[in-house]
Design a protein around this motif. Sequence first.
Motif, PDB file in Angstrom:
ATOM      1  N   SER A 137       1.193  -1.414  -0.030  1.00  0.00           N
ATOM      2  CA  SER A 137      -0.398   0.041   0.444  1.00  0.00           C
ATOM      3  C   SER A 137       0.839   0.925   0.089  1.00  0.00           C
ATOM      4  N   GLU A 138      -0.251   2.548  -0.375  1.00  0.00           N
ATOM      5  CA  GLU A 138       1.051   3.414   0.177  1.00  0.00           C
ATOM      6  C   GLU A 138       1.620   3.769   1.310  1.00  0.00           C
ATOM      7  N   GLU A 139       1.103   3.428   2.053  1.00  0.00           N
ATOM      8  CA  GLU A 139       1.766   3.811   3.677  1.00  0.00           C
ATOM      9  C   GLU A 139       2.860   2.917   3.831  1.00  0.00           C
ATOM     10  N   ARG A 140       2.512   1.637   3.248  1.00  0.00           N
ATOM     11  CA  ARG A 140       3.998   0.884   3.215  1.00  0.00           C
ATOM     12  C   ARG A 140       4.688   1.211   2.361  1.00  0.00           C
ATOM     13  N   LEU A 141       4.863   1.651   1.980  1.00  0.00           N
ATOM     14  CA  LEU A 141       5.815   2.173   0.584  1.00  0.00           C
ATOM     15  C   LEU A 141       6.143   3.259   1.076  1.00  0.00           C
TER      16      LEU A 141
END
Length: 271
Positions: A137-141
């Motif tokens: 996800s964008e958060e993990r990236l």
Amino acid sequence: MAIIAQLSDIHLAAGRDGEVDDGSGPVRALRAAVSSLLSLPARPDAVVITGDLADGGKHAEYARLHALLSPLPMAVYPMCGNHDDRDEMRKVFDDHHEVTGTGTVPQAPVQYAVNVAGVRLVCCDTTVDGHAHGHMSEERLAWLDGTLGAAPDTPTVIATHHPPFPIGMRFIDDLRFVDPAGFASVIARHPQVVRVISGHVHRASVGSLAGTVSTTCPSTYRQLFLDLTSQGRAAVTGEPAGFAIHLIGTDGSATTHFAPTGNYRPLMDVE
């Protein structure tokens, strides 16, 4: 130089009684892998396990796994795959502060970075709750980008369960890392990344991502049949189990070896 051993796709499974049979195939295979690592002339500085530690994500599976890994004297860094349960893994591996430090929110991503003999190992969580495919996800990236940005001059290995490059096997590519473009763009911004290592494929393969060599590791248990036809057959083979050894230099050099588990001695000296 850091020597990082990679085990993957152990699939330790509990039976109908809820217990793990010590005579089962995955247990015997893991014992062989641990024995093979301990017999190496140069022991690894650390071992990373790139997901699918357990087959059903059950507490008993992780408990038995923890015990079977106990003979390893070096640091062991477990990661999640699509068969794993993050919360059960955190409960059992509570003596691994890297894992327990990933959060108390239910099913929080298991992602962390550690230093191994002068290089960096960054373990990512590509699992998607309730699904077999992978995604970040964008958060993990954003977490990955910030983590890499914190040590721009240290040679780095990134570990994932799902490989971020196409394998060419229908069965695996159907369960692929979905939309890896964001992941690739993060890698491209950080030239200190010298290797991306993954599991999931149950065999060794080599690809590329954003100019970086990317590899997958054999399973410690069963290997998938190499069928590159468009139809593709999902099957396991009698090929030997194995593991990977990554040699990462503090100068940024990187070499990967794939080794079958088992005892292949006696050796024949070559003059």
